[in-house]
Design an enzyme around this catalytic site. Structure first.
Site, PDB file in Angstrom:
ATOM      1  N   SER A  37      -7.462   0.428  13.102  1.00 35.42           N
ATOM      2  CA  SER A  37      -8.246   1.657  13.006  1.00 35.42           C
ATOM      3  C   SER A  37      -9.107   1.873  14.238  1.00 35.42           C
ATOM      4  CB  SER A  37      -9.149   1.607  11.764  1.00 35.42           C
ATOM      5  OG  SER A  37     -10.048   2.698  11.752  1.00 35.42           O
ATOM      6  N   TYR A  95     -16.077  -1.094   7.120  1.00 39.84           N
ATOM      7  CA  TYR A  95     -14.636  -0.851   7.261  1.00 39.84           C
ATOM      8  C   TYR A  95     -14.166  -1.227   8.666  1.00 39.84           C
ATOM      9  CZ  TYR A  95     -10.251   1.813   7.571  1.00 39.84           C
ATOM     10  OH  TYR A  95      -8.944   2.191   7.765  1.00 39.84           O
ATOM     11  N   GLU A 141     -11.925   2.905  14.066  1.00 41.84           N
ATOM     12  CA  GLU A 141     -13.280   2.511  13.686  1.00 41.84           C
ATOM     13  C   GLU A 141     -13.679   1.183  14.332  1.00 41.84           C
ATOM     14  OE1 GLU A 141     -15.723   3.936  11.677  1.00 41.84           O
ATOM     15  OE2 GLU A 141     -14.542   5.765  11.775  1.00 41.84           O
ATOM     16  N   HIS A 157      -5.948  10.566  10.977  1.00 41.93           N
ATOM     17  CA  HIS A 157      -4.720  11.310  10.719  1.00 41.93           C
ATOM     18  C   HIS A 157      -4.741  11.772   9.263  1.00 41.93           C
ATOM     19  CE1 HIS A 157      -4.132   7.002  10.179  1.00 41.93           C
ATOM     20  NE2 HIS A 157      -3.179   7.261   9.299  1.00 41.93           N
ATOM     21  N   GLY A 216       0.823  -1.202   0.000  1.00 41.94           N
ATOM     22  CA  GLY A 216       0.000   0.000   0.000  1.00 41.94           C
ATOM     23  C   GLY A 216       0.855   1.250   0.000  1.00 41.94           C
ATOM     24  N   ARG A 233      -4.068  13.075   1.271  1.00 35.86           N
ATOM     25  CA  ARG A 233      -5.395  12.459   1.258  1.00 35.86           C
ATOM     26  C   ARG A 233      -6.094  12.776  -0.066  1.00 35.86           C
ATOM     27  NH1 ARG A 233      -6.162   8.417   4.723  1.00 35.86           N
ATOM     28  NH2 ARG A 233      -6.616   8.970   6.885  1.00 35.86           N
ATOM     29  N   SER A 253      -9.614   2.004   1.948  1.00 35.29           N
ATOM     30  CA  SER A 253      -9.310   2.842   3.109  1.00 35.29           C
ATOM     31  C   SER A 253     -10.375   3.866   3.481  1.00 35.29           C
ATOM     32  CB  SER A 253      -7.984   3.586   2.866  1.00 35.29           C
ATOM     33  OG  SER A 253      -8.083   4.413   1.716  1.00 35.29           O
TER      34      SER A 253
END
Length: 317
Positions: A125, A149, A127, A179, A8, A184, A84
């Protein structure tokens, strides 16, 4: 010379991590599904593309992963691959689960099968925690994910924990809170806000349309966070760590700082639309990164206000 494989490498974290490892004298292999066709814009932006040995690897294919490990023989592997976006995961739940969970399992099994002395970092994560209310999540907080996710990341986390205990592999997960950075893509809300605010400041008459701006998150600066990833693999024992600033702000606060940076009142240019709300969303995200500070010696150098200003500065450059 230490060798590292970053799966990645084309993403935000992969690019900043590659830059960090190069500065530390590593030989860096950058894994991508199709290294011949990928653009690697983030690596170009950081000026490091020519310093990385790009290699095609599909982490959803066990044979591809195993061949890559045997060919490169890395000392460290960083698993940053997979879908992602939390929002996109509601539209592509199967692809999200497969790219994150199956990909992680293939890496773990390939490391075990190869019997190479590889240390693995796995990108977890926040999440996974779901909505903890006002409670700050740490490494012992139960997982209650509220998105496909988050479910995928939780599955990958427990796979890593299982392989660490069952096969004594050196594998660690960083449970990273939000972050951000200029790397991004604009589908991420922070970049969407920054890009729109800068266009409006330069004369655009558009309105910025967002979903729920009352959500609260712990926002940090991505280059700080990749240092924590590296530190995890320098420890004598593998373990899992929450990585965050420890400070939570509402999205509307991020919006205000961004528009302040360009001399505008955000309320004149922003509107909300329920169509942008997610089926389930986390109202607040609070983190307790004490373990990372005490055991890794790591602490976030930037808070939300710094992140907003740095992203605006880069957008206007």
């Amino acid at each position: 010379m230490k060798k590292a494989l970053i799966c990645g490498v084309s993403g935000q974290d992969g690019a900043y991590l590659a830059k960090l490892l190069l500065e530390k004298g590593y030989q860096v292999f950058g894994g991508s599904r199709d290294a011949q066709m990928s653009g690697f814009r983030n690596l170009e932006k950081l000026g490091i593309r020519k310093d990385i040995q790009l290699i095609s690897v599909n982490i959803n294919d066990f044979r591809s992963v195993l061949q890559t490990l045997i060919k490169t023989k890395p000392y460290e592997v960083y698993n940053l691959a997979g879908q992602s976006s939390v929002g996109l995961s509601f539209e592509q739940p199967v692809e999200t689960l497969e790219s994150i969970s199956v990909g992680t399992l293939n890496l773990l099994e390939a490391i075990r099968f190869s019997d190479l002395p590889i240390k693995l970092y796995n990108a977890g994560s926040s999440e996974c925690f779901g909505d903890t209310g006002h409670a700050a999540a740490d490494e012992l907080t139960p997982f209650r994910p509220r998105s496909p996710y988050g479910v995928a990341k939780a599955a990958a986390f427990w796979q890593v924990a299982n392989y660490r205990e069952a096969y004594q592999l050196f594998v660690s997960t960083g449970i990273l809170f939000n972050h951000e950075s200029p790397l991004r893509p604009e589908r991420f809300v922070t970049r969407k806000i920054v890009a729109a605010a800068c266009r409006i400041a330069q004369g655009s008459d558009e309105k910025l349309t967002l979903g729920n701006i009352d959500i609260a998150r712990d926002w940090g600066w991505a280059p700080d966070y990749v240092e924590a990833m590296w530190l995890m693999l320098q420890q004598s024992q593998p373990d899992d760590y929450v990585i965050a600033t420890g400070h939570t702000c509402k999205l509307k606060d991020f919006i205000r700082v961004v528009f302040d940076c360009v001399g505008l009142n955000w309320e004149d240019h922003v509107r909300t639309d329920p169509a942008f709300f997610r089926p389930t969303d986390i109202a607040e995200g609070h983190a307790n990164p004490t373990k990372a500070r005490e055991q890794l010696g790591w602490q976030a150098a930037h808070r939300m206000e710094d992140v907003a200003r740095l992203m605006v500065d880069d957008q206007l450059r």
